[in-house]
Motif scaffolding. Sequence first.
Motif, PDB file in Angstrom:
ATOM      1  N   ARG A 191     -62.936  14.007  -3.917  1.00 50.94           N
ATOM      2  CA  ARG A 191     -63.084  14.871  -5.084  1.00 50.94           C
ATOM      3  C   ARG A 191     -62.012  15.953  -5.033  1.00 50.94           C
ATOM      4  O   ARG A 191     -61.921  16.695  -4.035  1.00 50.94           O
ATOM      5  N   PRO A 192     -61.187  16.083  -6.065  1.00 51.99           N
ATOM      6  CA  PRO A 192     -60.047  17.012  -5.997  1.00 51.99           C
ATOM      7  C   PRO A 192     -60.434  18.451  -5.704  1.00 51.99           C
ATOM      8  O   PRO A 192     -59.699  19.166  -5.024  1.00 51.99           O
ATOM      9  N   LEU A 193     -61.574  18.892  -6.202  1.00 49.18           N
ATOM     10  CA  LEU A 193     -61.974  20.277  -5.959  1.00 49.18           C
ATOM     11  C   LEU A 193     -62.243  20.538  -4.480  1.00 49.18           C
ATOM     12  O   LEU A 193     -62.145  21.677  -4.022  1.00 49.18           O
ATOM     13  N   GLU A 194     -62.562  19.494  -3.720  1.00 51.02           N
ATOM     14  CA  GLU A 194     -62.784  19.667  -2.282  1.00 51.02           C
ATOM     15  C   GLU A 194     -61.485  19.512  -1.500  1.00 51.02           C
ATOM     16  O   GLU A 194     -61.367  20.011  -0.383  1.00 51.02           O
ATOM     17  N   ALA A 195     -60.525  18.799  -2.072  1.00 47.36           N
ATOM     18  CA  ALA A 195     -59.235  18.629  -1.389  1.00 47.36           C
ATOM     19  C   ALA A 195     -58.257  19.731  -1.745  1.00 47.36           C
ATOM     20  O   ALA A 195     -57.161  19.792  -1.189  1.00 47.36           O
ATOM     21  N   SER A 222     -52.524  17.491  -7.188  1.00 46.11           N
ATOM     22  CA  SER A 222     -51.802  17.996  -8.343  1.00 46.11           C
ATOM     23  C   SER A 222     -52.666  19.004  -9.095  1.00 46.11           C
ATOM     24  O   SER A 222     -53.871  18.793  -9.281  1.00 46.11           O
ATOM     25  N   PRO A 223     -52.068  20.123  -9.539  1.00 49.72           N
ATOM     26  CA  PRO A 223     -52.852  21.072 -10.352  1.00 49.72           C
ATOM     27  C   PRO A 223     -53.449  20.427 -11.594  1.00 49.72           C
ATOM     28  O   PRO A 223     -54.375  20.985 -12.189  1.00 49.72           O
ATOM     29  N   ALA A 224     -52.932  19.257 -11.981  1.00 50.72           N
ATOM     30  CA  ALA A 224     -53.469  18.570 -13.160  1.00 50.72           C
ATOM     31  C   ALA A 224     -54.938  18.194 -12.992  1.00 50.72           C
ATOM     32  O   ALA A 224     -55.604  17.858 -13.981  1.00 50.72           O
ATOM     33  N   HIS A 225     -55.466  18.259 -11.778  1.00 48.12           N
ATOM     34  CA  HIS A 225     -56.897  17.965 -11.629  1.00 48.12           C
ATOM     35  C   HIS A 225     -57.742  18.987 -12.387  1.00 48.12           C
ATOM     36  O   HIS A 225     -58.885  18.691 -12.771  1.00 48.12           O
ATOM     37  N   LEU A 226     -57.197  20.171 -12.631  1.00 51.01           N
ATOM     38  CA  LEU A 226     -57.940  21.162 -13.424  1.00 51.01           C
ATOM     39  C   LEU A 226     -58.076  20.694 -14.871  1.00 51.01           C
ATOM     40  O   LEU A 226     -59.103  20.924 -15.509  1.00 51.01           O
ATOM     41  N   THR A 227     -57.045  20.029 -15.389  1.00 46.65           N
ATOM     42  CA  THR A 227     -57.121  19.464 -16.735  1.00 46.65           C
ATOM     43  C   THR A 227     -58.181  18.363 -16.787  1.00 46.65           C
ATOM     44  O   THR A 227     -58.926  18.248 -17.761  1.00 46.65           O
ATOM     45  N   ASP A 228     -58.237  17.558 -15.725  1.00 43.57           N
ATOM     46  CA  ASP A 228     -59.228  16.478 -15.673  1.00 43.57           C
ATOM     47  C   ASP A 228     -60.652  17.023 -15.665  1.00 43.57           C
ATOM     48  O   ASP A 228     -61.570  16.378 -16.182  1.00 43.57           O
ATOM     49  N   LEU A 229     -60.843  18.211 -15.063  1.00 42.57           N
ATOM     50  CA  LEU A 229     -62.200  18.704 -14.808  1.00 42.57           C
ATOM     51  C   LEU A 229     -62.604  19.870 -15.698  1.00 42.57           C
ATOM     52  O   LEU A 229     -63.688  20.432 -15.519  1.00 42.57           O
ATOM     53  N   VAL A 230     -61.749  20.235 -16.671  1.00 36.41           N
ATOM     54  CA  VAL A 230     -62.036  21.445 -17.445  1.00 36.41           C
ATOM     55  C   VAL A 230     -63.327  21.329 -18.241  1.00 36.41           C
ATOM     56  O   VAL A 230     -64.027  22.330 -18.462  1.00 36.41           O
ATOM     57  N   ARG A 231     -63.688  20.123 -18.661  1.00 31.94           N
ATOM     58  CA  ARG A 231     -64.918  19.968 -19.432  1.00 31.94           C
ATOM     59  C   ARG A 231     -66.159  19.942 -18.551  1.00 31.94           C
ATOM     60  O   ARG A 231     -67.209  20.466 -18.934  1.00 31.94           O
ATOM     61  N   SER A 232     -66.048  19.336 -17.366  1.00 33.33           N
ATOM     62  CA  SER A 232     -67.232  19.215 -16.503  1.00 33.33           C
ATOM     63  C   SER A 232     -67.459  20.451 -15.632  1.00 33.33           C
ATOM     64  O   SER A 232     -68.590  20.723 -15.235  1.00 33.33           O
ATOM     65  N   HIS A 233     -66.388  21.194 -15.314  1.00 34.51           N
ATOM     66  CA  HIS A 233     -66.517  22.382 -14.453  1.00 34.51           C
ATOM     67  C   HIS A 233     -65.730  23.546 -15.055  1.00 34.51           C
ATOM     68  O   HIS A 233     -64.796  24.079 -14.433  1.00 34.51           O
ATOM     69  N   PRO A 234     -66.067  23.971 -16.267  1.00 31.11           N
ATOM     70  CA  PRO A 234     -65.226  24.971 -16.950  1.00 31.11           C
ATOM     71  C   PRO A 234     -65.107  26.301 -16.205  1.00 31.11           C
ATOM     72  O   PRO A 234     -64.018  26.890 -16.166  1.00 31.11           O
TER      73      PRO A 234
END
Length: 612
Positions: free
Chosen positions: A497-501, A347-359
């Motif tokens: 990890r969503p960024l790898e999937a 889901s594109p929502a993984h960007l919301t989950d990771l916006v603080r750790s990987h801006p």
Amino acid sequence: MLKDTWWLILPDTEAAAALADRLGVRDLDCLRHASGRPWLLGRWRGAEAVTAEAGDARVAVLGRCPLTPEALRARVARLRDVREVEGAVGRVAGSYHVLASVGGRVWARGTASAACRLFTARVGGVPVTAPGADVPAGLLDSAPDHEMLAARLMDPPISWTALGGRTIWRHVRAVRPDEALLWERDGAQRTVRWWRPPAPELGLRAAAEGVRTALAEAVATCTAGGGTVSADLSGGLDSTSLCFLTAAQDEAELVTLRWEGVDAQNDDAVWARRAVAALPGATHLVVAQRETPDWFAGVDGMRLATEEPVAWARDVAKQSDVLERVGAHGSRLHLCGGGGDELFTPSPAHLTDLVRSHPLLVSRRLRRLRFDWRVGRTEALRAVCDRGGYQQWLHRAARDLTASQPAPSASQLGWQPPPRMPGWATPGAVRAAAAALEDAAARCPGPLAPQRSLHAVLSQVREGGNAIRQMNQALPGPRYAIPYTDDAVVAAALSVRPLEASVPGRFKPLLTEAMDGIVPREILRRTSKGRYGTDFYRALRRRRGEILALLDGSLLAKAGLIDPERLRRALRTHASVPELALVTHTVAGEIWLRSVAERPRPWPVQPNGGAR
């Protein structure tokens, strides 16, 4: 479970034993507590059921599972407390209910994917539990809950498997799929969390190994025992992977089936032919366009004896045809690839989950999506930085049921796409649906996972698991199996990890990595996905008359939930694409209400004694 099986769990009390007597326990299959009182009764002989007992412990595993009675008995012999049953049985591959009675305490759970579920009610003061809401509803002579029926008109559907436990039947509650039911010796009832989604922290290769193992074991539970099984071979990567895994088991004969779509731009057929060439040992069926039923075919006279509206009602004619064809070739089980898109397209929502750790990385990925969605930078940043909780999202969803369609950024980056009511829903239906959402917000203990992306995936997986459960009730012929909804497969897929999937330029990298060496690499290199929008709109055009006929004397209208004339206008005047998609839920609700009205007691159990 077989289509005509049912069962009921009872606590170890005198009141429950008296209820069993009223139901005609002598005429039913029955397992007993160590006390001798009835524990599990119904009709399941000949179904997928493995039972064992040792000392004061009894365990039943009902569903698709590789355990033998001997293997289960060895595990049961180690039980000293009912809550130990998960450690003894819970990690076995497959899709099944786990039921246990140890020293008079009862444990029961379905699957986290909702492919197997539990429903509870109190009948004459006695708590009872069943795998379908229709059994306790029949015992109570319950009526449909029109507020929940109104909520079923929304699109996208809300995962009611997680929200407050309300069902479409009054006085019948659903057990949350990731919770187990625990009864004490006196019948006191509570729920216990038995399943949690994994933390998404594995690298792609490690997660792919887990997916490969879990999928292979899931398919092995389908082929165990030999005979013939069948599978969809649409050409999509999900169904194709299941076909190659089935062929690799070399235990059952494989029959594949593909029906031809009408969109000339859909290249599924090209990839399906390549898969067929690499599976010479299987029997391959291809159903031509003129031979496969349209979606919505026969809806005007369709009746489905299911416990709730069937989410896939539009597919009934087509899927019935599929099962009839593969059944004629000896298939006892039909595998389909449902759930694969949800699990392997993060889901594109993984960007919301990771916006603080990987801006910075999130910013780059979001830029690509902004162009696809055609939204501005400010709007996209506002959506990705939103920190609202799930209860807040539910309150907003209740408020916005009749608002215009949300921007793609707000829809894709939130907890899940916000639902909308159709233009033909009455004001009363909108108020009822909003009330159901507000009630869910008040009862909801939290999202399905801490991460928005995992919550969104689990919501879709549970909708699919629940839908296939309903289809197995509704359709004759071989049963369906969706290995992608097996809990072990779901957990393995969510661990990455969503960024790898979600790698730009790669299509479902987790699944392609997992299937490397099983599916030919030529097929794994596919980057396109078949679309069936043309099939949908052709079906609406060709079957408009049958949908309109279904509206004559509409029971949804009599319940005050829809305005049939507004729906007729939408069907005749080529309404917008999002609005037409809502037709499916209205059709499903109307068919279900008519089925209930014409079969006032379709349940296997009579409220005043005796079994059908």
